[in-house]
Design an enzyme around this catalytic site. Structure first.
Site, PDB file in Angstrom:
ATOM      1  CE  LYS A 148      45.059  50.660  49.503  1.00 31.16           C
ATOM      2  NZ  LYS A 148      44.371  50.011  47.867  1.00 31.16           N
ATOM      3  NE  ARG A 166      43.772  55.403  46.201  1.00 28.71           N
ATOM      4  CZ  ARG A 166      43.151  54.658  46.873  1.00 28.71           C
ATOM      5  NH1 ARG A 166      43.278  54.952  47.608  1.00 28.71           N
ATOM      6  NH2 ARG A 166      42.439  53.676  47.225  1.00 28.71           N
ATOM      7  NE  ARG A 220      35.598  44.795  47.855  1.00 31.93           N
ATOM      8  CZ  ARG A 220      37.068  46.222  48.021  1.00 31.93           C
ATOM      9  NH1 ARG A 220      37.124  46.102  49.431  1.00 31.93           N
ATOM     10  NH2 ARG A 220      37.025  47.094  47.241  1.00 31.93           N
ATOM     11  NE  ARG A 276      35.062  50.022  47.220  1.00 31.58           N
ATOM     12  CZ  ARG A 276      36.284  50.056  48.225  1.00 31.58           C
ATOM     13  NH1 ARG A 276      36.815  49.459  49.246  1.00 31.58           N
ATOM     14  NH2 ARG A 276      37.007  50.747  47.577  1.00 31.58           N
ATOM     15  NE  ARG A 325      38.708  50.702  42.864  1.00 33.95           N
ATOM     16  CZ  ARG A 325      38.014  49.234  43.344  1.00 33.95           C
ATOM     17  NH1 ARG A 325      37.547  49.198  43.058  1.00 33.95           N
ATOM     18  NH2 ARG A 325      39.018  49.266  44.656  1.00 33.95           N
TER      19      ARG A 325
HETATM   20  P1  AP5 Z   1      40.844  44.739  50.971  1.00 34.68           P
HETATM   21  O1  AP5 Z   1      41.502  44.701  52.072  1.00 34.68           O
HETATM   22  O2  AP5 Z   1      39.491  45.661  50.513  1.00 34.68           O
HETATM   23  O3  AP5 Z   1      42.420  45.475  50.319  1.00 34.68           O
HETATM   24  P2  AP5 Z   1      42.471  46.538  49.632  1.00 34.68           P
HETATM   25  O4  AP5 Z   1      43.803  46.783  49.157  1.00 34.68           O
HETATM   26  O5  AP5 Z   1      41.707  48.154  50.748  1.00 34.68           O
HETATM   27  O6  AP5 Z   1      41.313  47.168  48.232  1.00 34.68           O
HETATM   28  P3  AP5 Z   1      39.895  48.647  48.097  1.00 34.68           P
HETATM   29  O7  AP5 Z   1      39.172  48.396  47.100  1.00 34.68           O
HETATM   30  O8  AP5 Z   1      39.563  49.115  49.476  1.00 34.68           O
HETATM   31  O9  AP5 Z   1      41.612  49.623  47.467  1.00 34.68           O
HETATM   32  P4  AP5 Z   1      41.578  51.124  47.004  1.00 34.68           P
HETATM   33  O10 AP5 Z   1      42.716  51.316  47.366  1.00 34.68           O
HETATM   34  O11 AP5 Z   1      40.771  51.249  45.961  1.00 34.68           O
HETATM   35  O12 AP5 Z   1      40.313  51.925  48.199  1.00 34.68           O
HETATM   36  P5  AP5 Z   1      40.275  53.011  48.378  1.00 34.68           P
HETATM   37  O13 AP5 Z   1      38.685  52.454  49.347  1.00 34.68           O
HETATM   38  O14 AP5 Z   1      41.105  53.431  49.043  1.00 34.68           O
HETATM   39  O15 AP5 Z   1      41.104  43.110  50.356  1.00 34.68           O
HETATM   40  C1  AP5 Z   1      40.138  44.112  48.828  1.00 34.68           C
HETATM   41  C2  AP5 Z   1      39.004  42.400  49.038  1.00 34.68           C
HETATM   42  O16 AP5 Z   1      40.338  41.162  48.954  1.00 34.68           O
HETATM   43  C3  AP5 Z   1      38.193  41.541  50.167  1.00 34.68           C
HETATM   44  O17 AP5 Z   1      37.160  41.745  49.732  1.00 34.68           O
HETATM   45  C4  AP5 Z   1      38.870  41.050  51.299  1.00 34.68           C
HETATM   46  O18 AP5 Z   1      38.086  40.143  51.530  1.00 34.68           O
HETATM   47  C5  AP5 Z   1      39.855  40.160  50.398  1.00 34.68           C
HETATM   48  N1  AP5 Z   1      41.393  39.951  50.462  1.00 34.68           N
HETATM   49  C6  AP5 Z   1      42.090  40.365  51.614  1.00 34.68           C
HETATM   50  N2  AP5 Z   1      43.006  39.697  51.531  1.00 34.68           N
HETATM   51  C7  AP5 Z   1      43.395  38.645  51.674  1.00 34.68           C
HETATM   52  C8  AP5 Z   1      44.163  37.945  51.155  1.00 34.68           C
HETATM   53  N3  AP5 Z   1      44.963  37.591  51.755  1.00 34.68           N
HETATM   54  N4  AP5 Z   1      43.407  36.938  50.429  1.00 34.68           N
HETATM   55  C9  AP5 Z   1      42.230  36.464  49.711  1.00 34.68           C
HETATM   56  N5  AP5 Z   1      41.072  37.865  49.471  1.00 34.68           N
HETATM   57  C10 AP5 Z   1      41.999  39.002  50.418  1.00 34.68           C
HETATM   58  O19 AP5 Z   1      39.548  54.036  47.763  1.00 34.68           O
HETATM   59  C11 AP5 Z   1      38.397  53.723  46.746  1.00 34.68           C
HETATM   60  C12 AP5 Z   1      38.782  55.320  46.262  1.00 34.68           C
HETATM   61  O20 AP5 Z   1      38.550  56.648  47.362  1.00 34.68           O
HETATM   62  C13 AP5 Z   1      39.994  55.853  44.945  1.00 34.68           C
HETATM   63  O21 AP5 Z   1      39.546  54.978  44.078  1.00 34.68           O
HETATM   64  C14 AP5 Z   1      39.903  57.409  45.538  1.00 34.68           C
HETATM   65  O22 AP5 Z   1      38.634  57.575  43.711  1.00 34.68           O
HETATM   66  C15 AP5 Z   1      39.487  57.645  47.062  1.00 34.68           C
HETATM   67  N6  AP5 Z   1      40.448  57.631  47.344  1.00 34.68           N
HETATM   68  C16 AP5 Z   1      40.877  57.316  48.636  1.00 34.68           C
HETATM   69  N7  AP5 Z   1      42.011  57.864  49.242  1.00 34.68           N
HETATM   70  C17 AP5 Z   1      42.510  58.942  48.106  1.00 34.68           C
HETATM   71  C18 AP5 Z   1      43.493  60.015  47.927  1.00 34.68           C
HETATM   72  N8  AP5 Z   1      44.696  59.076  48.740  1.00 34.68           N
HETATM   73  N9  AP5 Z   1      43.851  60.671  47.120  1.00 34.68           N
HETATM   74  C19 AP5 Z   1      42.510  60.578  46.203  1.00 34.68           C
HETATM   75  N10 AP5 Z   1      41.209  59.762  45.730  1.00 34.68           N
HETATM   76  C20 AP5 Z   1      41.528  58.629  46.876  1.00 34.68           C
END
Ligand code: AP5
Length: 194
Positions: free
Chosen positions: A13, A88, A127, A133, A144
């Site tokens: 994402k 979410r 990662r 992280r 998660r």
């Molecule tokens: P990346 O692009 O970071 O993927 P992502 O889907 O953004 O993954 P995240 O781990 O950041 O998502 P998340 O939903 O757990 O975290 P968020 O910050 O929203 O890519 C991941 C890895 O894969 C990278 O190393 C990248 O280089 C690699 N990659 C990407 N594309 C690739 C490809 N095509 N091929 C190979 N490799 C690839 O949330 C974190 C926390 O915040 C949550 O757990 C929660 O506690 C809180 N939070 C956030 N939003 C909310 C909400 N709306 N409500 C409640 N809590 C929330």
């Protein structure tokens, strides 16, 4: 363009949101990044969400709305946004819908990045080893993914019924995913324009 990105942790994402936002000249707003910034700056919000995020649980809807409301409303008035990580839950989607309706800026398209579970775990473990992280450890990653399956997956059906849901295979190389997303979004934009 007002776009929501939906996908499991590790689906890409954040990676794709930056590229899509740049392509369409609109801001990328990430709930996770905004919350991590609060933690890094040790604000009261940061202190209250740190342990929840470390465990891989969802932060309360009230806090998430507090953090997002201003940037999303400002972007909605200025040509749109790419929103990554929100909503979410169906409850968050309902609240967001009401807020957006009040300012005349409902979501135009939800994009789902579809990636198999084993690939998600592989990406996040890798990662975690590189970036440190705090929620990228194997146990927390699995938690998660469970939280995602229980609370976020129902959003796919929600957006399928209410708005436009576009699904893209996110397991291909990053550039291929980006081009596929842009082609799909351009089609949607043409439909809105026409
Ligand atoms: P990346 O692009 O970071 O993927 P992502 O889907 O953004 O993954 P995240 O781990 O950041 O998502 P998340 O939903 O757990 O975290 P968020 O910050 O929203 O890519 C991941 C890895 O894969 C990278 O190393 C990248 O280089 C690699 N990659 C990407 N594309 C690739 C490809 N095509 N091929 C190979 N490799 C690839 O949330 C974190 C926390 O915040 C949550 O757990 C929660 O506690 C809180 N939070 C956030 N939003 C909310 C909400 N709306 N409500 C409640 N809590 C929330």
């Amino acid at each position: 363009m007002r776009l929501l990105l939906i996908g499991a942790p590790g689906a890409g994402k954040g990676t794709q949101a930056v590229r899509i936002a740049e392509h369409f000249g609109i801001p990328h707003i990430s709930s996770g990044d905004l919350l991590r910034r609060h933690i890094a700056e040790e604000t009261s919000i940061g202190r209250s969400v740190r342990d929840t995020m470390r465990r891989g649980d969802l932060v309360s809807d009230g806090i998430v709305m507090d953090v997002l409301r201003k940037p999303v409303e400002a972007a909605a008035r200025n040509g749109g946004y790419v929103l990554d990580g929100f909503p979410r839950t169906v409850e968050q989607a309902e609240v967001a819908y009401l807020v957006a309706r009040d300012i005349g800026a409902s979501v135009q398209v939800a994009l789902f990045l579809d990636v198999p579970r084993e690939e998600l775990i592989r990406r996040l473990v890798a990662r975690g080893q590189e970036s440190g992280r705090t929620d990228d450890t194997e146990d927390v990653i699995k938690h998660r993914l469970e939280v995602y399956e229980e609370h976020t997956m129902p959003l796919l059906d929600y957006y399928q019924r209410r708005e436009r849901l576009v699904t893209v295979n996110g397991s291909r190389p990053m550039d291929e995913v980006t081009w596929s997303v842009i082609v799909q979004l351009q089609k949607v934009r043409r439909e809105f324009a026409g």
